[in-house]
Structures are given as structure tokens and as C-alpha cells.
Design a protein around this motif. Structure first.
Motif, PDB file in Angstrom:
ATOM      1  N   GLY A 102       0.801  -1.210   0.027  1.00 30.13           N
ATOM      2  CA  GLY A 102      -0.103   0.017  -0.008  1.00 30.13           C
ATOM      3  C   GLY A 102       1.000   1.349  -0.025  1.00 30.13           C
ATOM      4  N   ARG A 103       1.827   1.054   0.779  1.00 32.03           N
ATOM      5  CA  ARG A 103       2.716   2.352   0.881  1.00 32.03           C
ATOM      6  C   ARG A 103       3.460   2.617  -0.706  1.00 32.03           C
ATOM      7  NH1 ARG A 103       6.939   1.944   5.791  1.00 32.03           N
ATOM      8  NH2 ARG A 103       7.628   4.236   4.890  1.00 32.03           N
ATOM      9  N   ALA A 104       3.817   1.620  -1.216  1.00 32.28           N
ATOM     10  CA  ALA A 104       4.492   1.696  -2.402  1.00 32.28           C
ATOM     11  C   ALA A 104       3.739   2.091  -3.483  1.00 32.28           C
ATOM     12  CB  ALA A 104       5.221   0.350  -2.813  1.00 32.28           C
ATOM     13  N   ASP A 105       2.463   1.705  -3.452  1.00 34.79           N
ATOM     14  CA  ASP A 105       1.519   2.199  -4.537  1.00 34.79           C
ATOM     15  C   ASP A 105       0.933   3.469  -4.121  1.00 34.79           C
ATOM     16  OD1 ASP A 105       1.998  -0.080  -5.688  1.00 34.79           O
ATOM     17  OD2 ASP A 105       0.199  -1.218  -4.998  1.00 34.79           O
ATOM     18  N   SER A 106       1.265   4.300  -2.857  1.00 35.56           N
ATOM     19  CA  SER A 106       0.532   5.441  -2.342  1.00 35.56           C
ATOM     20  C   SER A 106      -0.997   5.294  -2.380  1.00 35.56           C
ATOM     21  CB  SER A 106       0.902   6.580  -3.232  1.00 35.56           C
ATOM     22  OG  SER A 106       2.401   7.038  -2.854  1.00 35.56           O
ATOM     23  N   GLU A 107      -1.325   4.271  -1.946  1.00 34.80           N
ATOM     24  CA  GLU A 107      -2.668   3.816  -1.693  1.00 34.80           C
ATOM     25  C   GLU A 107      -3.392   4.469  -0.804  1.00 34.80           C
ATOM     26  OE1 GLU A 107      -4.821  -0.348  -1.656  1.00 34.80           O
ATOM     27  OE2 GLU A 107      -2.698  -0.914  -2.140  1.00 34.80           O
ATOM     28  N   HIS A 108      -4.860   5.050  -0.722  1.00 34.85           N
ATOM     29  CA  HIS A 108      -5.348   5.919   0.022  1.00 34.85           C
ATOM     30  C   HIS A 108      -5.396   5.125   1.532  1.00 34.85           C
ATOM     31  CE1 HIS A 108      -8.665   8.478   1.944  1.00 34.85           C
ATOM     32  NE2 HIS A 108      -8.961   7.266   2.306  1.00 34.85           N
ATOM     33  N   GLY A 109      -4.842   5.995   2.463  1.00 35.74           N
ATOM     34  CA  GLY A 109      -4.696   5.599   3.842  1.00 35.74           C
ATOM     35  C   GLY A 109      -3.253   5.178   3.814  1.00 35.74           C
ATOM     36  N   ILE A 145     -11.477  21.181  12.532  1.00 33.94           N
ATOM     37  CA  ILE A 145     -12.154  20.285  13.568  1.00 33.94           C
ATOM     38  C   ILE A 145     -11.734  18.643  13.359  1.00 33.94           C
ATOM     39  CG2 ILE A 145     -14.348  19.796  12.419  1.00 33.94           C
ATOM     40  CD1 ILE A 145     -15.830  20.159  15.163  1.00 33.94           C
ATOM     41  N   GLY A 146     -11.777  18.259  14.317  1.00 35.69           N
ATOM     42  CA  GLY A 146     -11.329  16.364  13.982  1.00 35.69           C
ATOM     43  C   GLY A 146     -10.025  16.486  13.822  1.00 35.69           C
ATOM     44  N   GLY A 147      -9.687  15.768  12.685  1.00 32.72           N
ATOM     45  CA  GLY A 147      -8.147  15.656  12.132  1.00 32.72           C
ATOM     46  C   GLY A 147      -7.485  16.924  11.749  1.00 32.72           C
ATOM     47  N   SER A 148      -8.410  17.789  11.470  1.00 31.76           N
ATOM     48  CA  SER A 148      -7.809  19.313  10.866  1.00 31.76           C
ATOM     49  C   SER A 148      -7.201  20.119  12.056  1.00 31.76           C
ATOM     50  CB  SER A 148      -8.810  19.920  10.101  1.00 31.76           C
ATOM     51  OG  SER A 148      -9.379  19.350   9.109  1.00 31.76           O
ATOM     52  N   ALA A 149      -7.516  19.601  13.172  1.00 33.46           N
ATOM     53  CA  ALA A 149      -7.118  20.374  14.318  1.00 33.46           C
ATOM     54  C   ALA A 149      -6.193  19.498  15.328  1.00 33.46           C
ATOM     55  CB  ALA A 149      -8.272  20.933  15.240  1.00 33.46           C
ATOM     56  N   LEU A 150      -6.505  18.321  15.498  1.00 27.53           N
ATOM     57  CA  LEU A 150      -5.873  17.448  16.568  1.00 27.53           C
ATOM     58  C   LEU A 150      -4.404  17.240  16.586  1.00 27.53           C
ATOM     59  CD1 LEU A 150      -8.658  14.751  17.370  1.00 27.53           C
ATOM     60  CD2 LEU A 150      -7.537  16.411  19.131  1.00 27.53           C
ATOM     61  N   PRO A 179      -5.984  10.456   5.159  1.00 26.50           N
ATOM     62  CA  PRO A 179      -7.244  10.843   6.197  1.00 26.50           C
ATOM     63  C   PRO A 179      -6.767  11.803   7.227  1.00 26.50           C
ATOM     64  CG  PRO A 179      -6.904   8.430   5.923  1.00 26.50           C
ATOM     65  CD  PRO A 179      -5.748   8.827   5.584  1.00 26.50           C
ATOM     66  N   GLY A 180      -7.808  12.654   7.456  1.00 25.70           N
ATOM     67  CA  GLY A 180      -7.323  13.758   8.616  1.00 25.70           C
ATOM     68  C   GLY A 180      -6.767  12.991   9.851  1.00 25.70           C
ATOM     69  N   ARG A 181      -7.229  12.028  10.384  1.00 26.40           N
ATOM     70  CA  ARG A 181      -6.666  11.654  11.571  1.00 26.40           C
ATOM     71  C   ARG A 181      -5.255  10.865  11.248  1.00 26.40           C
ATOM     72  NH1 ARG A 181     -10.670   8.643   9.963  1.00 26.40           N
ATOM     73  NH2 ARG A 181     -10.585   6.497   9.400  1.00 26.40           N
ATOM     74  N   PHE A 182      -4.702  11.059  10.112  1.00 26.84           N
ATOM     75  CA  PHE A 182      -3.520  10.367  10.013  1.00 26.84           C
ATOM     76  C   PHE A 182      -2.536  11.605   9.320  1.00 26.84           C
ATOM     77  CE2 PHE A 182      -5.772   6.513   9.913  1.00 26.84           C
ATOM     78  CZ  PHE A 182      -4.839   5.385  10.327  1.00 26.84           C
ATOM     79  N   SER A 183      -2.901  12.929   9.324  1.00 27.97           N
ATOM     80  CA  SER A 183      -2.371  14.013   9.023  1.00 27.97           C
ATOM     81  C   SER A 183      -1.643  14.771   9.679  1.00 27.97           C
ATOM     82  CB  SER A 183      -3.318  14.921   8.162  1.00 27.97           C
ATOM     83  OG  SER A 183      -4.055  15.541   9.016  1.00 27.97           O
ATOM     84  N   ALA A 184      -1.185  14.014  10.976  1.00 29.60           N
ATOM     85  CA  ALA A 184      -0.481  15.280  11.882  1.00 29.60           C
ATOM     86  C   ALA A 184       0.947  15.469  11.306  1.00 29.60           C
ATOM     87  CB  ALA A 184      -0.350  14.401  13.257  1.00 29.60           C
ATOM     88  N   LEU A 185       1.568  14.629  10.508  1.00 32.71           N
ATOM     89  CA  LEU A 185       3.037  14.886  10.081  1.00 32.71           C
ATOM     90  C   LEU A 185       2.857  15.400   8.580  1.00 32.71           C
ATOM     91  CD1 LEU A 185       4.345  11.354  11.281  1.00 32.71           C
ATOM     92  CD2 LEU A 185       4.915  13.678  12.304  1.00 32.71           C
ATOM     93  N   SER A 186       1.824  16.175   8.366  1.00 31.96           N
ATOM     94  CA  SER A 186       1.744  16.715   6.766  1.00 31.96           C
ATOM     95  C   SER A 186       1.714  18.186   7.022  1.00 31.96           C
ATOM     96  CB  SER A 186       0.467  16.083   6.194  1.00 31.96           C
ATOM     97  OG  SER A 186      -0.692  16.584   6.566  1.00 31.96           O
ATOM     98  N   THR A 187       1.393  18.718   5.795  1.00 36.97           N
ATOM     99  CA  THR A 187       0.994  20.402   6.033  1.00 36.97           C
ATOM    100  C   THR A 187       0.020  20.407   7.173  1.00 36.97           C
ATOM    101  OG1 THR A 187      -0.621  19.795   4.418  1.00 36.97           O
ATOM    102  CG2 THR A 187       1.530  20.702   3.425  1.00 36.97           C
ATOM    103  N   VAL A 188      -1.061  19.638   7.345  1.00 37.95           N
ATOM    104  CA  VAL A 188      -2.036  19.759   8.449  1.00 37.95           C
ATOM    105  C   VAL A 188      -1.777  19.963   9.546  1.00 37.95           C
ATOM    106  CG1 VAL A 188      -4.209  18.957   9.060  1.00 37.95           C
ATOM    107  CG2 VAL A 188      -3.732  18.827   6.644  1.00 37.95           C
ATOM    108  N   SER A 194     -12.016  -1.352   7.481  1.00 39.55           N
ATOM    109  CA  SER A 194     -11.749  -0.344   6.593  1.00 39.55           C
ATOM    110  C   SER A 194     -10.972   0.638   7.224  1.00 39.55           C
ATOM    111  CB  SER A 194     -13.086  -0.180   5.852  1.00 39.55           C
ATOM    112  OG  SER A 194     -12.836   1.110   5.177  1.00 39.55           O
ATOM    113  N   THR A 195      -9.857   0.624   7.505  1.00 36.85           N
ATOM    114  CA  THR A 195      -9.211   1.537   8.649  1.00 36.85           C
ATOM    115  C   THR A 195      -9.241   2.761   8.082  1.00 36.85           C
ATOM    116  OG1 THR A 195      -7.511  -0.326   8.961  1.00 36.85           O
ATOM    117  CG2 THR A 195      -6.853   1.894   9.705  1.00 36.85           C
ATOM    118  N   PHE A 196      -9.285   3.376   6.985  1.00 38.44           N
ATOM    119  CA  PHE A 196      -9.160   4.657   6.424  1.00 38.44           C
ATOM    120  C   PHE A 196     -10.521   5.350   5.874  1.00 38.44           C
ATOM    121  CE2 PHE A 196      -5.173   2.384   5.346  1.00 38.44           C
ATOM    122  CZ  PHE A 196      -4.499   2.904   6.256  1.00 38.44           C
ATOM    123  N   THR A 197     -11.829   4.959   6.559  1.00 42.13           N
ATOM    124  CA  THR A 197     -12.978   5.678   6.128  1.00 42.13           C
ATOM    125  C   THR A 197     -13.763   5.788   7.364  1.00 42.13           C
ATOM    126  OG1 THR A 197     -14.183   3.171   5.798  1.00 42.13           O
ATOM    127  CG2 THR A 197     -13.192   4.166   3.992  1.00 42.13           C
TER     128      THR A 197
END
Lengths: 428, 428
Positions: free
Chosen positions: A37-44, A77-82, A185-194, A390-393
Motif C-alpha cells: 500500500g505504501r509503495a502504491d501510495s494507496e489511500h490511507g 475540527i477533528g483531524g484538521s486540528a488534533l 485521512p485527517g486523523r493520519f495527517s499530523a505529519l503533513s502540512t495539516v 476498513s481503517t481509513f474510512t
């Protein structure tokens, strides 16, 4: 990140070393799936590539026009802030960070009254640009700046998707705009621009945050006995299957109080589906020894407690005292006391047969946080694989969004009709 | 306090009206037991007499020497801090309230650096006068005041038992000393000297707080259908017995965020024993719709959600907007949005078959808080009676206290030896 599983062996519920060894074959399979999944940059799965794909220079450049503000206000709100809040609450800075992550009118207006609007940077975060709470709050903030004679276009930037309202707004007013990365997904975005734009404004070391995360990524492997993140994910899964349906996340550091909030979203929203999923409970050591520990030790056998601490911290000596029976405190430090409470609580849970896992980082600094956030994300992804969810939905939250929108006149939704059909049994 | 049980009828788990009617006979018996306990001022039951037995003048007089300070710092942990914090976080005041309820050295020294020590009142709260965390912190605070050239004896008062270290200290230095009432466990002490001294310093209306509580006390009766507090206590008990082992307390007001913490202690420490007890989970609306709702709706059928809100609040208009797809927000207020989210979430939980209870107060003011705190305490006592547990004790926390004391050289305790015997299974 260091993980010690010793106190889950033989507790009730508990898991044996042999059972973990049997599970390890499935961990190897899951790891292979995750790596694919990482190699294919799959969603999540793409979220686990953030230590490489996030460009700290892009973030620093986008916010470089805001020099040394007094405060930064994130509207999200949610992953956009936490994620951002977890980092800013953990690390000291001269720039104060605030989060408008609720639409309580008394609280919103109170916060805006207190903020130095002419020296505050506003960060509006919504991938779609249509999140009702975030956009409503942004409209209120913008008006407050107008009323205060502050040019909001000089002090605002957005973090959003490739298209949508916020992107259009940025184009129209020439606002800096950071992209929300694809597949994260928002809750996995702490280490991104978000998660990192606020950290950049606060002067934190983005490279060290990403390096800590990269270190933890390097430790992912086909065996739970070789990867702290997978050790945590596999063991929490095994314990849930054996009856530990609640995971009390209990950091022993005030600076990590928000981390427990972040973890609660990560765990609940990722794993809570199809009738399964471990319920996160947020706690704080040592404080909650005086609140939740009685239940953890003597209540139902449905809990795992995760105890988190930094191995090193700045310390404060306790003054000597002649107060009766308290002379033992003098000569110790608050850090000694906190460590003694940590180890005593850990042992007291074990003595009561309650499974507990110790998670440590070296220090609460950028590097340690990077390890911890990435480690828990990878643990969560592994858990989701093992539990075949389905971890990422997050499909279950759509119903309420439609109902709320319908109630406010934003369209016809049958969900809104259900609200007025509420059954009542009132006691006054 | 208003309670609406409509959304527990026929959910999964759920309870029928008929089952509640059958339970009502046991509620009548429990009510009789509670009333007897109150009449005899028995340990614990005495807490339900606080609306009559607390003397607001005694509290106001004790703190009258501290005129209009900039801040008040409470040094206490668990029930010695949470009640006061719940009230001070809920109500606005020009006097800032802080709570040293943890021994994290970085956090303690950070807070002391920020406080205006020469204009801060210090409130040390410990019934025994020997609580390790509280006394260690007090020693650190006292030294910080000395170092800052502030006479701590002019700015400190204590809330403690009839005897002990803090009482001796008060006698020696002529400090105001408020008594912790007899028979009232810490987690039930919000409406006593323990919870109200800070409120007095902050200028809140103690009489209205006690009047709200007295109103709720007047509504206690032999039927759950006539008393909101018992309706809540009996129904949460019945739901726990039917599988709702988790109670997510989710106020829709930032000002009640601390109330959820207070509730979590009340519920966990009172009911978590003998292998039973519903686990409280702290949540916050609308924020946690974007964090916990997925799990509540789609996860295991082991949850009840309690939705709390004030019926009236100060509101803020959302400005009109031409942003694409968001025009429906303009013309509404943040309060409308929050209410729509509340009702949408309530209906979405019901639609997913997840039991939920609505609890309302008129406003987040002294009277409403008095109702809410007293109502939840009475609900908890009733629940404890129905589940035949020892509601007012917390024996399971002693083990860890002894272990920690032993580790710090405060005596020989076999519990401390168990700490060094820890089993390890480390993954690094």
C-alpha cells in the motif's frame, strides 16, 4: 519509541508469549500488505510515507510571510486540528496556539474577545472547504477581524484540497495555500502540512519531527518483536480479541494530555466499524490515579491501560520539610515522585491482573513526538489489517452531517425528518 | 435538570418502559435507604445533605481577607480539585483559577513561572494533610513564593480535616482554614467548602449554586419517573446490566468540558468495584462527532451516550456568505448550528440503535450547575444501591499509594518490592 509488553503476559484478559508468536505470522502478512500500500501510495497507506513525502521547506515558505506573530489560530475540527494541537500543546513556544474546533457560541466569542486579532495568524483547515463547523467559524472570525479594522487577507492562510471554496478564496485574495496531501485521512495527517504549519509558525523543528517519524518507519518489519509500533498494534488487537474492549491511554506528562485526545480519534474512527473496535479512554497520570484507577483495578475485566512517559525531563526539587510524616518527600524531586507513581501504578495494575503496556520516548521533544505519532499510526494500521476493517474510512458520521444540514435548511435530507420523530420519555 | 429517556427504549442494548416500571420498585427501596442514610448523616449519604449543611457565609468569611486577587491556585488532586475546577471552568470570572493537580515537574515549574505570585491566593486542599502529590506541590509553591519575596502566609488558606499537618500549619501561621465536611468523600464534595471556596473568591453566587442543588434534592422521590436524578441513575444501571458497559458523557458546551472529567471520577471511583461498574468515557460535542461518533455508531454494542446541553445560551450570528454551497449557514447562528448538531447526533445514534440519554439544564449558570452536579451525585448513589456496591469507598487505590511511598523511601512496603519484580518483554 520503546514498548514493554511484560505486563500483558498472564493477566486477565491477557495474552501469552506463545500466542504472540503465533500471531506474528499474520503480522508478517499484514506488513507485506502495508508495504505494498505504501509503495502504491494507496489511500490511507500513503500516510505512512509522510516522513519522506512531506516537504518542510514548502511549509516554512508558505508561512514565512507571518513573522513572529503573538498567536496562531487554527480553524478546523477533528483531524484538521488534533494533530497540530498535539504538537503545539507538547512543545513550548513564544507563539501561542489556539484551536477553534467547536461551534459553541459563548466559547467562540470569548476566545475572539481575548485574542490580539491584529497580531494573530489564522489557519483555516478543511480538505473539502465545506465542513460546516469550520466554515461557520471562519466566517465569524473574518467578520471579527473586519470589525477590529484588521485586514484578514494579510493574516490568513488555508490548508485545503486542490479544489473547493477555500482554494477559490485563496486564489481570489492571494492567500498562502498549503495542499492537504492526497490519500491521507485527517486523523493520519499530523505529519503533513495539516499538522506542521502551526509548528512551523511556532518555531519548532520540522526536520526533527519528520526524522523521528522516519526512524520509527525504519523499524517497521515483518515481526512484532522487532518493531515497537507493530508490537503495540498487534498486542492491543490480541487483547481486544481476549476481552480488553477498552484501551485507557494514560500519559504521565501534562504535555502529552492532548496526545491522548489525538490517539482517541485515531483509534476510534479507524477501528470502530462493523461492530468491532477497541474503545479508547483518555486518562492522565498521575492525576487520574485519583479518579479512574479504582475502576481499572477493581472494575470489569474489560480494560487495557497504556502508560506513556518520557524517559528524561526537566526536574524540580521538593524542598525539605519537617511536616509530620512527609520528611520522605524532602530530597526527592517532583520527577522522582511522578516516576514512582508511574511504576507503582503499573505494578498495581499488574497485581490486580489488569493488562498494561508501557510506551516510552526519550524526551517530549520534536524527535520523540515524531516517533510517538508515527508509531501509533502504524500500530493502528496494523491493528486494522489484523481485524480486517476498513481503517481509513468513517462512513458512520455521514448520517448526522446530512441531518444537521437538513435541519439548517441546507437541503432536503430524510435524516432530518427522523430528528423530529424522536421518541420522548421525559422526567422533569 | 431535565432527563429524556426516549432514546433508550428499544435500542441495542436498550431497556423497555415495562422493564423500567419493574425496576421502579427497587428504586423505591433504594430511595428509602438513601433517605435513611441522609437522616443519619451516614458516611457518603451525608453528601446529599450538602445543599442544607453547607454554610456559604462560613466560606465567604474564610476567604474575605483575599480581596480581588488576580488569580487563585488550588493545590489538590482528584476530588480535592475536580469539583472546584468544574465550577470555575463553567463560569466566567475576572479572577483566574488554576489547579496544581499533577506532579509533572515541567508543568509545575512552567505554571509557577507564569503566575503573578504576589497577587495569587493559594488554596491547599487535602483532608488528611498527607496526600503526597498535594503536599509535595505545596512545598514547591511555598518555596517559589519565598524566592519571589512574597509572604506565603498572607496569601494561603487550607481546606482540610479536623487534625493533621495542614491544620497544624494553619494554626501555626494563622491561616484561614476551612473544614472538609464529615462523611463526604472527595468526589462528592463539589457543593461543600472543598468545591465552593474558589467559587467564592471568583465572585460566583454560592447561594444560587446551593439553591439549584436543593431544587434537585427536592425532586428525589420513590419513583424514577418523578425524579430526573433517579431517572438517570436507574436507566444507566439498567443499560449497564444489558450490555452498555461504557457511558460516554458528551456535553455540548465547552464550559462543561470539565464537568465530564468530574463525572468520570464520580462514576468510576464510586461504581467500579467487585468486578462491576460502568466505564465513563469523556467526550465533547460537537467536536467529538469528528472523533468518537464513528465508533459509537458502528462499533461494539457496548455503549450508552449521554448528551448534555443548556437550553439557553448567548448566541453569535454567522455572517451571510456567497461561498459555494454554504449559503445555508448565513442567517443561522453558531447556536443554531450547535443545536442542529446535537439533535442530529442524538437521532443518528438512535438510527444506529445506540442508546442515548438527553440531559438538559436551563443555562450554564450557578443554578444550573447546582442542579447538574447534585443530580449526577444522586444518580450515582442510586446506581450504587441498585448494584449493591460500596459507593463511597475506593480501596483499590491504596496498593499503588503504598508502593509509591515505599519507592521514595517513605517506609517498608511489600508493594514496593513488587515493582522491581516487573516482568519485561521489550521491543525497541
Amino acid at each position: 519509541m520503546y514498548v514493554d509488553l511484560g505486563n500483558v503476559l498472564g493477566t486477565t484478559p491477557g495474552v501469552s508469549k506463545e500466542a504472540l508468536e503465533r500471531l506474528d505470522g499474520r503480522v508478517a502478512d499484514a506488513h507485506e500488505r502495508i508495504e505494498q500500500g505504501r509503495a502504491d501510495s494507496e489511500h490511507g497507506y500513503a500516510a505512512l510515507n509522510l516522513p519522506e513525502t512531506t516537504d518542510p521547506d514548502e511549509i516554512r515558505n508558505a508561512v514565512s510571510r507571518f513573522e513572529d506573530p503573538e498567536a496562531v489560530l487554527t480553524v478546523g475540527i477533528g483531524g484538521s486540528a488534533l494533530g497540530a494541537a498535539t504538537i503545539s500543546e507538547a512543545l513550548d513556544s513564544d507563539v501561542d496556539a489556539y484551536y477553534l474546533d467547536n461551534v459553541d457560541p459563548e466559547w467562540v466569542s470569548g476566545l475572539l474577545d481575548d485574542l490580539p486579532l491584529d497580531d494573530t495568524v489564522v489557519n483555516v483547515v478543511s480538505r473539502s472547504g465545506t465542513t460546516a463547523e469550520t466554515l461557520a467559524n471562519f466566517l465569524v472570525v473574518r467578520e471579527a477581524m473586519d470589525s477590529a479594522g484588521v485586514d484578514w487577507t494579510e493574516r490568513t492562510f488555508v490548508t485545503t484540497g486542490e479544489e473547493g471554496n477555500l482554494r477559490d478564496l485563496a486564489d481570489k485574495h492571494d492567500l498562502p495555500a498549503l495542499p492537504v496531501p492526497d490519500g491521507v485521512p485527517g486523523r493520519f495527517s499530523a505529519l503533513s502540512t495539516v499538522g506542521l504549519a502551526v509548528a512551523a509558525i511556532q518555531g519548532h523543528d520540522l526536520d526533527a519531527l519528520l526524522a523521528g517519524a522516519a526512524d520509527e518507519a525504519d523499524r517497521l518489519s515483518g515481526s512484532l518483536f522487532e518493531s515497537p509500533a507493530y508490537a503495540y498494534g498487534a498486542t492491543t488487537y490480541a487483547l481486544d480479541r481476549r476481552g480488553a474492549s477498552i484501551n485507557a491511554m494514560m500519559p504521565y506528562a501534562e504535555s502529552l494530555e492532548y496526545f491522548a485526545e489525538w490517539f482517541a480519534q485515531l483509534w476510534a474512527e479507524s477501528l470502530g466499524k462493523d461492530g468491532v473496535g477497541q474503545t479508547p479512554a483518555r486518562a492522565l497520570g498521575a492525576t487520574d490515579q485519583h479518579s479512574q484507577l479504582q475502576l481499572y483495578r477493581a472494575g470489569p475485566r474489560d480494560k487495557l491501560v497504556t502508560l506513556v512517559r518520557p524517559r528524561e525531563k526537566q526536574d524540580t526539587q521538593i524542598p525539605e520539610t519537617d511536616l509530620d510524616g512527609l520528611s520522605y518527600l524532602g530530597g526527592s524531586s517532583l520527577g522522582d515522585l511522578l516516576d514512582a507513581e508511574f511504576e507503582a501504578t503499573e505494578a498495581s495494575l499488574a497485581a490486580a491482573d489488569c493488562p498494561n503496556i508501557r510506551v516510552e520516548i526519550d524526551r517530549v521533544d520534536e524527535r520523540g513526538l515524531g516517533e510517538l505519532l508515527y508509531g501509533m499510526e502504524a500500530a493502528c494500521v496494523l491493528y486494522g489489517e489484523l481485524d480486517t476493517v476498513s481503517t481509513f474510512t468513517q462512513p458512520a458520521v455521514e448520517w448526522g452531517k446530512k441531518a444537521a444540514r437538513g435541519l439548517l435548511g441546507g437541503g432536503d435530507f430524510e435524516e432530518a425528518d427522523a430528528v423530529s420523530d424522536k421518541v420522548r420519555l421525559e422526567v422533569e
